[in-house]
Design a protein around this motif. Structure first.
Motif, PDB file in Angstrom:
ATOM      1  N   GLU A   3      -7.327  -2.163 -10.056  1.00  0.00           N
ATOM      2  CA  GLU A   3      -8.094  -1.987  -8.641  1.00  0.00           C
ATOM      3  C   GLU A   3      -7.775  -0.898  -7.904  1.00  0.00           C
ATOM      4  O   GLU A   3      -6.245  -0.778  -7.682  1.00  0.00           O
ATOM      5  CB  GLU A   3      -7.975  -3.455  -8.032  1.00  0.00           C
ATOM      6  CG  GLU A   3      -8.826  -3.486  -6.978  1.00  0.00           C
ATOM      7  CD  GLU A   3      -8.592  -4.917  -6.306  1.00  0.00           C
ATOM      8  OE1 GLU A   3      -9.379  -4.976  -4.984  1.00  0.00           O
ATOM      9  OE2 GLU A   3      -8.220  -5.825  -6.783  1.00  0.00           O
ATOM     10  N   THR A   5      -8.363   0.796  -4.101  1.00  0.00           N
ATOM     11  CA  THR A   5      -8.965   0.907  -2.760  1.00  0.00           C
ATOM     12  C   THR A   5      -9.173   2.124  -2.152  1.00  0.00           C
ATOM     13  O   THR A   5      -8.089   2.823  -1.946  1.00  0.00           O
ATOM     14  CB  THR A   5      -8.239  -0.159  -1.834  1.00  0.00           C
ATOM     15  OG1 THR A   5      -8.580  -1.344  -2.555  1.00  0.00           O
ATOM     16  CG2 THR A   5      -9.018   0.118  -0.377  1.00  0.00           C
ATOM     17  N   TRP A  16      -5.516   6.829  -1.721  1.00  0.00           N
ATOM     18  CA  TRP A  16      -5.980   5.696  -2.755  1.00  0.00           C
ATOM     19  C   TRP A  16      -4.984   4.775  -2.678  1.00  0.00           C
ATOM     20  O   TRP A  16      -3.840   5.106  -2.623  1.00  0.00           O
ATOM     21  CB  TRP A  16      -6.289   6.219  -4.192  1.00  0.00           C
ATOM     22  CG  TRP A  16      -7.108   7.207  -4.215  1.00  0.00           C
ATOM     23  CD1 TRP A  16      -7.110   8.638  -4.419  1.00  0.00           C
ATOM     24  CD2 TRP A  16      -8.805   7.038  -4.217  1.00  0.00           C
ATOM     25  NE1 TRP A  16      -8.225   9.216  -4.371  1.00  0.00           N
ATOM     26  CE2 TRP A  16      -9.482   8.246  -4.231  1.00  0.00           C
ATOM     27  CE3 TRP A  16      -9.678   6.025  -4.094  1.00  0.00           C
ATOM     28  CZ2 TRP A  16     -10.673   8.445  -4.365  1.00  0.00           C
ATOM     29  CZ3 TRP A  16     -10.803   6.252  -4.122  1.00  0.00           C
ATOM     30  CH2 TRP A  16     -11.347   7.429  -3.897  1.00  0.00           C
ATOM     31  N   HIS A  19      -3.634  -1.369  -6.484  1.00  0.00           N
ATOM     32  CA  HIS A  19      -3.157  -2.705  -6.651  1.00  0.00           C
ATOM     33  C   HIS A  19      -2.453  -3.219  -7.703  1.00  0.00           C
ATOM     34  O   HIS A  19      -2.755  -2.669  -8.782  1.00  0.00           O
ATOM     35  CB  HIS A  19      -4.396  -3.407  -6.162  1.00  0.00           C
ATOM     36  CG  HIS A  19      -5.363  -3.314  -4.841  1.00  0.00           C
ATOM     37  ND1 HIS A  19      -5.047  -4.155  -4.086  1.00  0.00           N
ATOM     38  CD2 HIS A  19      -6.175  -2.490  -4.643  1.00  0.00           C
ATOM     39  CE1 HIS A  19      -5.679  -3.519  -2.887  1.00  0.00           C
ATOM     40  NE2 HIS A  19      -6.390  -2.786  -3.160  1.00  0.00           N
ATOM     41  N   GLN A  44      -5.818  -5.841   5.413  1.00  0.00           N
ATOM     42  CA  GLN A  44      -5.914  -6.671   4.093  1.00  0.00           C
ATOM     43  C   GLN A  44      -4.681  -7.191   3.474  1.00  0.00           C
ATOM     44  O   GLN A  44      -4.338  -7.954   2.774  1.00  0.00           O
ATOM     45  CB  GLN A  44      -6.486  -5.616   2.892  1.00  0.00           C
ATOM     46  CG  GLN A  44      -7.737  -4.823   2.946  1.00  0.00           C
ATOM     47  CD  GLN A  44      -8.033  -4.061   2.151  1.00  0.00           C
ATOM     48  OE1 GLN A  44      -8.049  -4.534   0.810  1.00  0.00           O
ATOM     49  NE2 GLN A  44      -8.270  -2.739   2.153  1.00  0.00           N
ATOM     50  N   LYS A 204     -19.896   4.219   0.611  1.00  0.00           N
ATOM     51  CA  LYS A 204     -18.962   4.244  -0.621  1.00  0.00           C
ATOM     52  C   LYS A 204     -18.530   5.470  -1.054  1.00  0.00           C
ATOM     53  O   LYS A 204     -19.355   6.397  -0.541  1.00  0.00           O
ATOM     54  CB  LYS A 204     -19.331   3.470  -1.537  1.00  0.00           C
ATOM     55  CG  LYS A 204     -19.523   1.860  -1.084  1.00  0.00           C
ATOM     56  CD  LYS A 204     -20.198   1.254  -2.179  1.00  0.00           C
ATOM     57  CE  LYS A 204     -20.371  -0.239  -2.079  1.00  0.00           C
ATOM     58  NZ  LYS A 204     -20.879  -1.116  -3.245  1.00  0.00           N
TER      59      LYS A 204
END
Length: 257
Positions: A3, A5, A16, A19, A44, A204
């Motif tokens: 993953e 983000t 970037w 995760h 987060q 995005k």
């Protein structure tokens, strides 16, 4: 799949966040600015474990020291370049294990944009910094065409499904250039332009793309294709027998586009 983000920073950069196995812990890639990264981490409830750096340019490193004030984590970056607060230098052929995240990356030396530029490959993705963009490649600040093409060739040896995470949102401009160089490929380019526009309209990133996709429209990866060679030769007004000569002409063309 790992993953990732995105954190938009500065004018068109991406930091970037990678995760780890529990999602909460992350590695930060190329933090050119601290504020947006800090905000994303707080929002987060994420905990940094490491900072990864592809090259020394200010828009990829200027946030490091400010982030370290709050998060004293190791900094991994190219061994041959000055990276603020770097704790471990990396070179092509090294392997980076981030045990706290359960992540491992192969380090690929890709000089050309800068002398010591590196990429990180693993878990189905490539962190290409400013060497390979969607539809483009970086300027040759410290290398020549043969060296830069060699670096891109090295990256194209990765599996086609590899996801490309680069340092900037340049996709639409790059696609316009690809169409100028290879107009016969306009239908393929339009397909990816529409997807990029839809993603950007949805706030995005246009990224990631895959390496297989880039091979279909990125003229810097296609400089051995007859149509790209012919276009470069028309631009140069002479035959260009070597792929590096074709690359040099289209890179100069892009610089003036």
């Amino acid at each position: 799949m790992l993953e990732v983000t995105p954190v938009p920073t500065l004018n068109d950069n991406y930091v970037w966040l990678l995760h780890g196995r529990d999602r909460r812990h992350v590695a930060i890639v190329d933090p050119g600015e601290a504020g947006p990264v800090r905000e994303a981490l707080t929002a987060q409830a994420l905990v940094p474990e490491a900072i990864l750096v592809t090259h020394r340019h200010w828009d990829h490193v200027n946030g490091i020291e400010a982030l370290l004030e709050d998060y004293p984590v190791p900094v991994y970056g190219p061994a041959d370049e000055p990276v603020p607060a770097r704790t471990q230098g990396l070179s092509g052929g090294d392997r980076l294990a981030l045990d706290g995240l359960g992540l491992e990356f192969d380090v690929i030396g890709i000089p050309g944009h800068t002398r010591g530029h590196i990429a990180f490959a693993g878990h189905g993705l490539l962190l290409s910094g400013d060497t390979l963009f969607s539809g483009g490649c970086g300027r040759m600040f410290e290398g020549d065409a043969e060296q830069m093409l060699g670096s891109l060739d090295r990256l194209t040896e990765l599996p086609g499904e590899t996801l490309i995470y680069c340092g900037h949102e340049y996709t639409l401009k790059n696609l316009a250039f690809c169409e100028a160089v290879e107009p016969a490929n306009a239908d393929v380019i339009a397909e990816f332009r529409q997807r990029a526009e839809a993603r950007l309209a949805d706030e995005k990133p246009s990224l990631p793309t895959t390496l297989a996709e880039e091979r279909r429209f990125n003229v810097f990866l296609r400089c051995r294709e007859p149509a790209v060679r012919e276009s470069a030769e028309a631009r140069a007004g002479k035959p260009l027998p070597a792929a590096s000569e074709v690359f040099a002409v289209i890179r100069d063309w892009k610089d003036r586009f």
